[in-house]
Design an enzyme around this catalytic site. Structure first.
Site, PDB file in Angstrom:
ATOM      1  CD  GLU A 100      -0.786 -19.566   6.669  1.00 33.22           C
ATOM      2  OE1 GLU A 100      -0.150 -19.105   5.550  1.00 33.22           O
ATOM      3  OE2 GLU A 100      -1.790 -20.301   6.349  1.00 33.22           O
TER       4      GLU A 100
ATOM      5  CB  CYS B 163      -2.517 -15.064   1.977  1.00 28.17           C
ATOM      6  SG  CYS B 163      -1.720 -13.591   2.151  1.00 28.17           S
TER       7      CYS B 163
HETATM    8  N1  SAH Z   1      -4.637  -7.549   3.001  1.00 24.75           N
HETATM    9  C1  SAH Z   1      -3.481  -7.155   2.369  1.00 24.75           C
HETATM   10  C2  SAH Z   1      -2.393  -8.028   2.787  1.00 24.75           C
HETATM   11  C3  SAH Z   1      -2.665  -9.289   2.255  1.00 24.75           C
HETATM   12  S1  SAH Z   1      -1.629 -10.385   1.191  1.00 24.75           S
HETATM   13  C4  SAH Z   1      -3.578  -7.128   0.816  1.00 24.75           C
HETATM   14  O1  SAH Z   1      -4.692  -7.312   0.307  1.00 24.75           O
HETATM   15  O2  SAH Z   1      -2.632  -6.435   0.306  1.00 24.75           O
HETATM   16  C5  SAH Z   1      -0.354  -9.866   0.477  1.00 24.75           C
HETATM   17  C6  SAH Z   1      -0.494 -10.248  -1.202  1.00 24.75           C
HETATM   18  O3  SAH Z   1      -0.807 -11.553  -1.588  1.00 24.75           O
HETATM   19  C7  SAH Z   1      -1.818  -9.173  -1.510  1.00 24.75           C
HETATM   20  O4  SAH Z   1      -1.207  -8.641  -2.957  1.00 24.75           O
HETATM   21  C8  SAH Z   1      -2.693 -10.505  -2.123  1.00 24.75           C
HETATM   22  O5  SAH Z   1      -3.434  -9.879  -2.740  1.00 24.75           O
HETATM   23  C9  SAH Z   1      -1.647 -11.444  -2.478  1.00 24.75           C
HETATM   24  N2  SAH Z   1      -2.234 -12.762  -2.575  1.00 24.75           N
HETATM   25  C10 SAH Z   1      -3.247 -13.168  -1.845  1.00 24.75           C
HETATM   26  N3  SAH Z   1      -3.564 -14.815  -2.251  1.00 24.75           N
HETATM   27  C11 SAH Z   1      -2.780 -14.760  -3.079  1.00 24.75           C
HETATM   28  C12 SAH Z   1      -2.549 -15.992  -4.194  1.00 24.75           C
HETATM   29  N4  SAH Z   1      -3.484 -16.936  -3.982  1.00 24.75           N
HETATM   30  N5  SAH Z   1      -1.703 -15.885  -5.177  1.00 24.75           N
HETATM   31  C13 SAH Z   1      -0.843 -14.919  -5.304  1.00 24.75           C
HETATM   32  N6  SAH Z   1      -1.038 -13.629  -4.517  1.00 24.75           N
HETATM   33  C14 SAH Z   1      -1.855 -13.776  -3.448  1.00 24.75           C
END
Ligand code: SAH
Length: 341
Positions: free
Chosen positions: A85, A329
């Site tokens: 994505e 994500c």
């Molecule tokens: N692996 C990295 C990048 C991933 S995603 C990390 O953990 O930072 C980027 C951000 O989106 C991260 O802060 C992650 O925790 C957040 N995220 C993932 N799923 C989410 C959701 N369902 N709702 C809100 N934030 C989310």
């Protein structure tokens, strides 16, 4: 098969040394403009030769979802049929591309859809360059740069794909390529402490974002398995080292989950954890992914932020864009895979 976008212009000149030197620049421009072999004017026999060993365009658009707020969510297909994505956010201060670094993820965060089926594979630096090229071409003139910021906040854990991400950073900031300023790149990690130290030494001027999401190790372990490996204190020490080395403000991401990390004590602990650090707290409303974890209300999130501000913490609520199009994500990829099977 090798991917041509894995090479810098300098490296391409070496790879294509048997051809006239202007051919390397021609291929390089094709990469930057997301063109495939049939769209460039090079001799047929050269194309036939190159096709045997090299992929020019390793990624294509599979599906686009348009949000009411102008956000575009892309599902992209890699040359081996894997899906990743990417999101294009149009903003008044410049457009942002949010991209993935891995197909899937093995970090296992409970709230995140990207990790549901584990890690499939890493993206190479070239696949990440080609992602940018493809999204850029779809949002304006392909010969111009149509974005200013890139955030590595799509699927995957960037520091779990360290070497490719570092190589990509060199390529994306290269003057002969997209020439993106390091300051306009943000990398988000769930906190792989050893890698934060390793990365600090490379002295990139990018914004480091840490997915904290909890204020005690016990709380964090319930939602983020990585907390079993590294404590919050170890993360804070690594963050200090990063901002000392790079003089950059670090961002803590804090995704509010109802009844899990939203108490008054969490506010107090978050204030004391971040005290004295060159940092900002980005509070996020959970985008529910169908699991048991629930979001707080937006009103509550604003009050959480305001309580942090009262305690002297620089904090804001992250404006969520593209909520109507599986914005968080991995959600679109997961849904599409479900529908296909
Ligand atoms: N692996 C990295 C990048 C991933 S995603 C990390 O953990 O930072 C980027 C951000 O989106 C991260 O802060 C992650 O925790 C957040 N995220 C993932 N799923 C989410 C959701 N369902 N709702 C809100 N934030 C989310």
């Amino acid at each position: 098969m090798k991917v041509l976008s894995d090479y810098s212009l300098k490296e391409l000149r070496e790879v294509l040394r048997e051809y006239p030197s202007f051919r390397a620049k021609q291929i390089f421009d094709a990469i930057m403009q997301a063109k495939d072999y049939d769209e460039i004017a090079i001799p047929k026999n050269m194309i036939a030769q190159l096709k045997k060993d090299y992929i020019l365009k390793p990624i294509e658009i599979y599906k686009i979802l348009h949000s009411k707020d102008g956000t575009k969510k892309y599902l992209l297909k890699l040359y081996d049929d894997n899906l990743v994505e990417c999101v294009f956010l149009s903003q008044h201060y410049g457009n942002t591309i949010c991209m993935s670094t891995q197909v899937g993820c093995r970090m296992g965060c409970k709230f995140c859809a990207s990790t549901a089926n584990g890690l499939i594979r890493n993206l190479t630096a070239g696949e990440m360059i080609s992602t940018i090229a493809l999204i850029n071409a779809d949002n304006g003139k392909r010969t111009e740069r149509n974005f200013s910021n890139i955030v590595l906040m799509g699927s995957g854990e960037p520091f779990d794909n360290f070497d490719n991400v570092v190589k990509w950073l060199h390529l994306i900031t290269d003057e002969s390529g997209f020439n993106v300023s390091e300051r306009n790149v943000s990398l988000s990690t769930c906190g792989l402490v050893d890698k934060i130290y390793e990365f600090s030494k490379l002295k990139f001027n990018i914004t480091l974002c840490i997915s904290l999401h909890a204020t005690t190790d016990e709380e964090r372990k319930k939602i983020m398995p990585i907390a079993n490996r590294y404590s919050i204190n170890e993360i804070i020490d690594a963050v200090k080292a990063y901002s000392d080395e790079n003089k950059r403000r670090v961002v803590f991401e804090y995704c509010l989950i109802k009844g899990v990390n939203d108490s008054k004590q969490d506010i107090d602990r978050l204030a004391s954890l971040t005290k004295g650090l060159l940092c900002h707290v980005n509070v996020i409303c959970l985008n529910p992914n169908g699991g048991p974890l629930q979001a707080t209300t937006k009103k509550f999130a604003y009050s959480f932020v305001s309580e942090l501000n009262k305690r002297g913490v620089s904090a804001t609520l992250r404006r969520s864009q593209g909520e109507d199009i599986e914005g968080a994500c991995g959600m679109l990829r997961a849904k599409t895979i479900r529908e296909k099977s």
